[in-house]
Design a protein around this motif. Structure first.
Motif, short mmCIF file in Angstrom:
data_model
loop_
_atom_site.label_atom_id
_atom_site.label_comp_id
_atom_site.label_asym_id
_atom_site.label_seq_id
_atom_site.Cartn_x
_atom_site.Cartn_y
_atom_site.Cartn_z
N PHE A 86 -9.19 -0.29 3.60
CA PHE A 86 -9.31 -0.92 4.92
C PHE A 86 -10.45 -0.26 5.69
N PRO A 87 -11.39 -1.07 6.19
CA PRO A 87 -12.47 -0.51 7.00
C PRO A 87 -12.00 -0.27 8.43
N VAL A 88 -12.48 0.80 9.03
CA VAL A 88 -12.29 1.05 10.45
C VAL A 88 -13.69 1.01 11.06
N ARG A 89 -13.90 0.06 11.95
CA ARG A 89 -15.22 -0.12 12.57
C ARG A 89 -15.32 0.81 13.78
N ARG A 90 -16.42 1.56 13.82
CA ARG A 90 -16.61 2.49 14.93
C ARG A 90 -18.09 2.81 15.09
N ASP A 91 -18.55 2.85 16.33
CA ASP A 91 -19.93 3.27 16.64
C ASP A 91 -20.98 2.49 15.85
N GLY A 92 -20.77 1.20 15.72
CA GLY A 92 -21.76 0.37 15.03
C GLY A 92 -21.72 0.45 13.52
N GLY A 93 -20.82 1.25 12.98
CA GLY A 93 -20.68 1.37 11.52
C GLY A 93 -19.23 1.23 11.13
N HIS A 94 -18.87 1.82 10.02
CA HIS A 94 -17.47 1.80 9.59
C HIS A 94 -17.22 2.96 8.63
N PHE A 95 -15.94 3.29 8.48
CA PHE A 95 -15.52 4.17 7.40
C PHE A 95 -14.32 3.51 6.74
N LEU A 96 -13.98 3.98 5.54
CA LEU A 96 -12.92 3.34 4.77
C LEU A 96 -11.69 4.23 4.66
N LEU A 97 -10.53 3.59 4.80
CA LEU A 97 -9.25 4.25 4.55
C LEU A 97 -8.68 3.69 3.24
N PHE A 98 -8.20 4.58 2.39
CA PHE A 98 -7.54 4.20 1.15
C PHE A 98 -6.05 4.12 1.43
N SER A 99 -5.45 2.98 1.10
CA SER A 99 -4.04 2.73 1.40
C SER A 99 -3.22 2.68 0.11
N GLN A 100 -2.06 3.32 0.14
CA GLN A 100 -1.11 3.25 -0.97
C GLN A 100 0.26 2.90 -0.41
N PHE A 101 0.96 1.98 -1.08
CA PHE A 101 2.30 1.59 -0.64
C PHE A 101 3.33 2.29 -1.49
N ASP A 102 4.34 2.87 -0.82
CA ASP A 102 5.46 3.50 -1.50
C ASP A 102 6.69 2.61 -1.30
N ALA A 103 7.13 1.96 -2.37
CA ALA A 103 8.24 0.99 -2.26
C ALA A 103 9.54 1.66 -1.83
N LYS A 104 9.75 2.91 -2.28
CA LYS A 104 11.01 3.59 -1.97
C LYS A 104 11.19 3.78 -0.47
N SER A 105 10.11 4.10 0.22
CA SER A 105 10.20 4.32 1.67
C SER A 105 9.68 3.13 2.47
N SER A 106 9.27 2.05 1.78
CA SER A 106 8.71 0.86 2.45
C SER A 106 7.60 1.25 3.42
N MET A 107 6.67 2.06 2.92
CA MET A 107 5.64 2.61 3.79
C MET A 107 4.26 2.59 3.13
N PHE A 108 3.27 2.13 3.90
CA PHE A 108 1.88 2.28 3.52
C PHE A 108 1.38 3.60 4.10
N ALA A 109 0.73 4.42 3.29
CA ALA A 109 0.09 5.63 3.79
C ALA A 109 -1.40 5.49 3.55
N MET A 110 -2.20 5.75 4.59
CA MET A 110 -3.65 5.59 4.50
C MET A 110 -4.34 6.90 4.79
N THR A 111 -5.34 7.20 3.97
CA THR A 111 -6.11 8.42 4.15
C THR A 111 -7.60 8.09 4.07
N TYR A 112 -8.41 8.98 4.59
CA TYR A 112 -9.86 8.81 4.54
C TYR A 112 -10.29 8.77 3.08
N LEU A 113 -11.03 7.73 2.70
CA LEU A 113 -11.38 7.52 1.29
C LEU A 113 -12.09 8.72 0.68
N GLU A 114 -13.01 9.34 1.43
CA GLU A 114 -13.75 10.48 0.87
C GLU A 114 -12.82 11.66 0.58
#
Length: 197
Positions: A86-114
């Motif tokens: 997922f891109p986050v748009r900021r200051d005329g650019g963007h950075f990417l978050l990597f998302s993983q879904f955990d079915a056991k906790s019904s939760m998406f966790a997102m971290t900075y891709l780098e």
């Protein structure tokens, strides 16, 4: 503890707990967030209104109520295609978050891709999104809650990530998330970023 709004004498406005320290990536139950028994006696539209207004102006969190069919579809697709960008748009650019879904906790966790590329195990979550299904049977609604690290993401960005999750997991745009998980050679990152709102 209950939330008391000085300008709101409605007892139903006090059903949300204040004991919600924001730690993205930590699994939690709906009972950790609300006094569930107090929501049970309310109409679905009132529950949705309380949920959404509670999250409206709080730092680090965002929340939305979704119809049962959308919740069910999101859960099914998140299990089928648990990873996405997922891109986050900021200051005329963007950075990417990597998302993983955990079915056991019904939760998406997102971290900075780098961070994830450097060390998947130690990459800190920037935001997590819980899908609460506790009220599906009684109210036919699901509750989504984003919990973001306020030092890393603004509340408006957390709200936008909720919208993007809904777009890419509960509409025809799901083909992008599916391709990312199951047919990476057909996933065109540039085309995706151009079309992603």
């Amino acid at each position: 503890a209950m939330v008391f709004h000085a300008n709101d004498a409605q007892p139903t406005a006090r059903v949300l707990s204040t004991s919600t320290g924001i730690i993205p990536g930590v699994s939690r139950s709906l009972d950790d967030v609300v006094k569930l028994e107090l929501l049970q006696g309310l109409e679905p539209s009132r529950v949705a209104s309380i949920w959404e207004s509670y999250h409206k102006d709080r730092d680090g969190v965002a929340g939305v109520a979704i119809p049962l069919a959308e919740h069910t579809l999101m859960m099914q697709r998140a299990k089928e295609s648990p990873m996405f960008l997922f891109p986050v748009r900021r200051d005329g650019g963007h950075f990417l978050l990597f998302s993983q879904f955990d079915a056991k906790s019904s939760m998406f966790a997102m971290t900075y891709l780098e961070d994830y590329r450097r060390s998947p195990e130690s990459a800190p979550p920037w935001i997590s999104v819980h899908l609460f299904g506790d009220l599906l049977d009684s109210k036919q609604i699901g509750l989504m809650r984003a919990e973001a690290d306020p030092d890393r993401l603004w509340r408006s960005e957390a709200e936008h990530l909720l919208l993007l999750l809904r777009r890419y997991y509960s509409t025809d745009a799901y083909d992008r998330a599916w391709a990312f998980n199951h047919a990476q050679r057909h996933f065109d990152i540039d085309s995706y970023l151009d079309s992603c709102p």
